[in-house]
Design a protein around this motif. Structure first.
Motif, PDB file in Angstrom:
ATOM      1  N   HIS A 133      18.888   7.381 102.751  1.00 41.19           N
ATOM      2  CA  HIS A 133      18.094   8.481 102.210  1.00 41.19           C
ATOM      3  C   HIS A 133      16.594   8.242 102.402  1.00 41.19           C
ATOM      4  N   GLY A 142      15.930  16.462 105.319  1.00 41.29           N
ATOM      5  CA  GLY A 142      15.758  17.488 104.295  1.00 41.29           C
ATOM      6  C   GLY A 142      14.506  17.241 103.481  1.00 41.29           C
ATOM      7  N   GLY A 193      14.305  16.800 100.070  1.00 43.88           N
ATOM      8  CA  GLY A 193      14.443  15.710  99.115  1.00 43.88           C
ATOM      9  C   GLY A 193      14.271  14.402  99.862  1.00 43.88           C
ATOM     10  N   GLY A 244      20.099  20.153  98.626  1.00 41.12           N
ATOM     11  CA  GLY A 244      21.290  20.939  98.903  1.00 41.12           C
ATOM     12  C   GLY A 244      22.573  20.175  98.645  1.00 41.12           C
ATOM     13  N   THR A 258      23.522  17.530  97.043  1.00 42.89           N
ATOM     14  CA  THR A 258      23.947  17.028  95.731  1.00 42.89           C
ATOM     15  C   THR A 258      24.110  18.140  94.701  1.00 42.89           C
TER      16      THR A 258
HETATM   17  C1  LIG Z   1      19.394   6.070  97.744  1.00 45.84           C
HETATM   18  C2  LIG Z   1      20.082   7.346  97.522  1.00 45.84           C
HETATM   19  N1  LIG Z   1      19.771   8.113  96.446  1.00 45.84           N
HETATM   20  C3  LIG Z   1      20.398   9.288  96.248  1.00 45.84           C
HETATM   21  C4  LIG Z   1      21.356   9.746  97.119  1.00 45.84           C
HETATM   22  C5  LIG Z   1      22.089  11.031  96.849  1.00 45.84           C
HETATM   23  N2  LIG Z   1      21.691  12.135  97.699  1.00 45.84           N
HETATM   24  C6  LIG Z   1      22.395  12.472  98.782  1.00 45.84           C
HETATM   25  S1  LIG Z   1      21.809  13.813  99.556  1.00 45.84           S
HETATM   26  C7  LIG Z   1      20.578  13.991  98.434  1.00 45.84           C
HETATM   27  C8  LIG Z   1      19.626  15.127  98.493  1.00 45.84           C
HETATM   28  C9  LIG Z   1      19.319  15.603  99.826  1.00 45.84           C
HETATM   29  O1  LIG Z   1      18.532  16.723  99.728  1.00 45.84           O
HETATM   30  P1  LIG Z   1      17.613  17.196 100.919  1.00 45.84           P
HETATM   31  O2  LIG Z   1      16.987  16.019 101.564  1.00 45.84           O
HETATM   32  O3  LIG Z   1      16.704  18.233 100.377  1.00 45.84           O
HETATM   33  O4  LIG Z   1      18.594  17.802 102.012  1.00 45.84           O
HETATM   34  P2  LIG Z   1      19.512  19.091 101.935  1.00 45.84           P
HETATM   35  O5  LIG Z   1      20.794  18.616 101.355  1.00 45.84           O
HETATM   36  O6  LIG Z   1      18.821  20.084 101.055  1.00 45.84           O
HETATM   37  O7  LIG Z   1      19.651  19.563 103.337  1.00 45.84           O
HETATM   38  C10 LIG Z   1      20.643  13.001  97.476  1.00 45.84           C
HETATM   39  C11 LIG Z   1      19.715  12.881  96.330  1.00 45.84           C
HETATM   40  C12 LIG Z   1      21.671   8.908  98.226  1.00 45.84           C
HETATM   41  N3  LIG Z   1      22.593   9.240  99.120  1.00 45.84           N
HETATM   42  N4  LIG Z   1      21.012   7.740  98.409  1.00 45.84           N
END
Ligand SMILES: Cc1ncc(C[n+]2csc(CCOP(=O)(O)OP(=O)(O)O)c2C)c(N)n1
Ligand code: SF4
Ligand code: SF4
Ligand code: SF4
Lengths: 391, 77, 255
Positions: free
Chosen positions: C69, C93, C95, C126, C128
């Motif tokens: 992430h 993304g 986040g 998205g 989560t």
């Molecule tokens: C270290 C860590 N923290 C939290 C997560 C959980 N997690 C998976 S996807 C995500 C959010 C992704 O959101 P974004 O980057 O906006 O992408 P989108 O899904 O909106 O395309 C999170 C918090 C993880 N996989 N690894």
């Protein structure tokens, strides 16, 4: 090849180059900063690349990227930085990529101190990061051995496609010793085989990932990793036995620099007529349990000395399986046991074992341990740290 | 005469193409595809100008565009 | 008949897991088309960190990494510095890039890594389940801002393209949107240009793509496009923010 006088950290950097590693990603932290300093100067000379990462988190992900495209790569850090690398190392292990990480351990926990310690043993061998993975962990006891083990680390990383860590305490990084490099020049590059992401030219695309949503498949990946770790356990155990050819009453177990201090103490005790052997694991993972057990069986009692509050002692207990009494003394915070202090602990354990001198008329080594503490109690409180017994 | 072909199994029924078509000749089917989505259908094929807009905004690469004879490039893509 | 529009070789011929109307799919196709049209597919390595697009490695027909992430720019740095002949792109993304990976993106940009960052801003987390992201609009309801994003409590949404564009290191930084055909065509032009800069070894390249998340916004795809246009575009102005051509060497030195 002639010996050169080098600081441990610089020798580690040079050893990597000799092993053919010309890519380094890292972040400064005492007491390992001389590695990035040295490599930032040397790598451009040999056509390599030095990148100062913005953090150890980033560094661990940079080596993931570098290894993933089929390049031999190194990072180094010290305790707090290794904690931040836990993320990257878990991904690297999960994806079966070869990287080498050096941890020049400092005192902890928290920011701790910049002086040498061995407090990251359990982190390195049992719990580096999340999930079921394992690092191969090598623990040198001299600058020369650090050089040899860094070169070996690359060999093992590539043979098994797995991350390998070399743990040295701050002393190894900071002291200067004469070293000889077994390889001249810069070693040949890594053969990227059939896994590296080097462009899907004339072949199907490749994927490096650790996301496996299917439980069956994810289980299989874990089983494959376990099979690999089992092979490593079978083939790659390394250790040193010192003063163990002759019969001995006490077996001292220590790793890294602590073992070297123990050797001095053991020599002096031998002069005085005491029979003490040393077991030193060189691969602390895979831990040489069988050899350790054999060596323990030959002694009346076992003493473990570490520059931490009792970490490797857990492996010694596992090896001994309750068959021998085990004493433990630890020191931390950058305070290192001197040979005299180590001798004192050994005499304590010898006394507990009811083992005396084998020859008469040799002078006693130190005044303190010369006195006859009344049985166990008095001696127990004399120990600076805690004392552990085998279960 | 230009025409489009919709891969009805790829279509997820988002209706983006319906809105985007400058000729307003795309609608949705009455039937569902195997995934359970209504899919895009062209109801007035002769009016298609082969502009590719429907294909360009389709998130699921469900549309292919064909022309016969001269193609007018109304814009660069 | 002549086929004038079809999928590209840089995309695997398989359905995606994205929700109906989600513009992730359009961005995927545009990135793949750009790679293919520039003849880069056989030396491209993509990086998909966690987020809805984590499975992008299944969709792009080039070598692919999955990354943790937020760290894709660091992974890309390691790969590109090791193999400068490769073309590296990250697909992140909001986040991922604007929260947990803020450090990695800023420093990759500041080092001037010759990579292409595709930043998908859909104003929520998205994958989560629609939690608040650093890019969530003021007042926007999400699963972790159930009373609407309170800017007094959590600050205003971050404008990543503008932040990245403030760096002195030369780069190509732009913001595009996928809410209508015109902007989609423009997005293609910009993304292709970003890859062309990378291929020429010019500079760091960053394209922020305003994208819809109908599912977590609780809107139909049509309403989502409208919401994006009316709410997001005014706050996140579209256009090229920084061009390598405009770079002027600054005369600051320490030695
Ligand atoms: C270290 C860590 N923290 C939290 C997560 C959980 N997690 C998976 S996807 C995500 C959010 C992704 O959101 P974004 O980057 O906006 O992408 P989108 O899904 O909106 O395309 C999170 C918090 C993880 N996989 N690894
Ligand atoms: S845009 Fe594509 S997926 Fe959406 S309805 Fe039209 S053809 Fe189907
Ligand atoms: S090609 Fe143009 S005119 Fe033809 S259906 Fe698609 S959008 Fe409509
Ligand atoms: S949750 Fe949102 S971002 Fe993710 S695939 Fe669905 S619509 Fe797209």
């Amino acid at each position: 090849m002639a010996k050169v006088l080098m600081k441990g950290n610089e020798a580690i950097g040079e050893a990597a180059i000799r092993a053919g590693c010309v890519h380094f990603f890292g972040y400064p932290i005492t007491p390992q900063s001389e590695v990035p300093e040295y490599l930032s100067k040397r790598l451009p000379e040999v056509g390599g690349k030095y990148v100062q990462a913005e953090s150890e988190v980033a560094a661990s992900n940079m080596i993931y990227g570098s290894a993933g495209v089929g390049i031999r790569v190194l990072t180094t850090s010290s305790s707090p930085g290794i904690s931040l690398m836990a993320e990257g190392l878990s991904y690297i292990a999960a994806c079966s990529l070869p990287v080498v990480v050096v941890n020049i351990m400092r005192a902890g926990p928290g920011l701790g101190g910049i002086l040498p310690a061995q407090g990251d043993y359990l982190q390195a061998v049992k719990g580096t990061g999340h999930g079921d993975f394992q690092l191969v962990v090598l623990a040198p006891a001299s600058v020369q051995e650090a050089v040899n083990l860094v070169i070996l680390a690359f060999e093992l990383a590539e043979k098994y496609l797995t991350p390998v860590m070399v743990i040295g305490d701050g002393m190894i990084g900071q002291m200067m010793e004469p070293v000889e490099f077994p390889i001249e020049g810069v070693g040949p590059p890594l053969d990227p085989g059939d896994w590296a992401l080097n462009g899907a030219r004339g072949r199907d695309k490749r994927i490096i990932n650790s996301l496996h949503l299917d439980p069956e498949y994810c289980n299989k990946i874990n089983m494959d990793l376990k099979a690999k770790y089992d092979r490593i356990k079978k083939n790659e155990q390394r250790w040193e036995l010192y003063n163990c050819e002759k019969p001995y009453d006490l077996l001292v177990c220590a790793f890294g620099m602590m073992s070297r201090i123990c050797k001095t103490a053991i020599d002096e005790l031998a002069q005085a007529g005491y029979r003490v052997g040393l077991f030193r694991p060189i691969s602390v993972w895979p831990f040489p349990y069988a050899t350790c057990k054999q060596a323990m069986q030959k002694a009346k009692r076992v003493l473990v000395l570490e520059m931490n509050m009792g970490q490797m002692v857990e492996d010694i207990q596992l090896a001994g399986q309750g068959t021998r009494e085990i004493d433990f003394f630890g020191t931390a915070g950058g305070k290192v046991f001197s040979p005299d202090e180590s001798k004192e602990k050994m005499l304590y354990s010898l006394k507990q074992a009811g083992a005396g001198k084998s020859r008469a008329g040799v002078s006693q080594p130190s005044s303190k341990s010369e006195g006859k503490p009344k049985k166990k109690k008095a001696a127990k409180t004399a120990g600076p740290a805690k004392k552990r017994k085998a279960r | 005469m230009p025409k489009i072909e919709v891969n009805t199994e790829r279509c997820k029924g988002c209706e983006r193409c319906n809105d985007a078509c400058p000729q307003q000749i795309i609608g949705m089917s009455d039937q569902l595809n195997n995934k359970g989505y209504k899919y895009a259908v062209v109801f007035d094929r002769p009016r298609c100008i082969g502009c590719r807009i429907c294909a360009i905004i389709c998130p699921d690469v469900a549309i292919e565009v064909y022309v016969e004879g001269t193609q007018y490039e109304l814009f660069q893509y | 008949m002549k086929k004038i529009f079809a999928s590209t070789e840089a995309l695997v011929d398989r359905p995606t897991h994205y929700c109906p109307g989600c513009t992730h799919g359009v961005i995927h196709r545009i990135v793949a088309e750009s790679i293919e049209e520039l003849g880069l597919r056989e030396r491209t390595v993509g990086i998909a960190p966690v987020g809805c697009a984590v499975l992008a490695y299944e969709y792009f027909n080039c070598d692919m990494f999955e990354a943790s992430h937020g760290r894709a720019p660091a992974v890309a740095t390691g790969a590109k510095r090791s193999r400068p002949d490769l073309i590296l792109f990250t697909y992140q993304g909001d986040g991922d890039l604007a929260s947990i990976g803020m450090g990695e993106i800023i420093h990759a940009a500041n080092r001037g890594e010759k990579i292409t960052v595709i930043f998908v801003n859909n104003a929520v987390y998205g994958m989560t389940g629609g939690q608040m992201a650093p890019t969530t609009m003021p007042g926007q309801y999400t699963t972790t801002s159930p009373y609407g994003r309170d800017v007094k409590d959590v600050g205003y949404p971050v404008r990543m393209a503008e932040i990245v564009a403030t760096l002195t290191t030369p780069g190509f930084v732009a913001r595009v949107s996928l809410h209508n055909p015109k902007e989609t065509i423009r997005a293609k032009e910009i993304i292709k240009r970003a890859f062309a800069y990378q291929a020429a070894g010019t500079c760091f390249t960053f394209v922020e793509c305003l994208s819809t998340c109908p599912t977590n916004w609780g809107l139909s795809p049509r309403e989502a496009e409208k919401w994006l246009e009316e709410k997001m575009v005014p706050y996140y102005p579209l256009g090229v923010k920084k061009r390598p051509e405009d770079f002027q060497e600054e005369q600051h030195g320490a030695s």
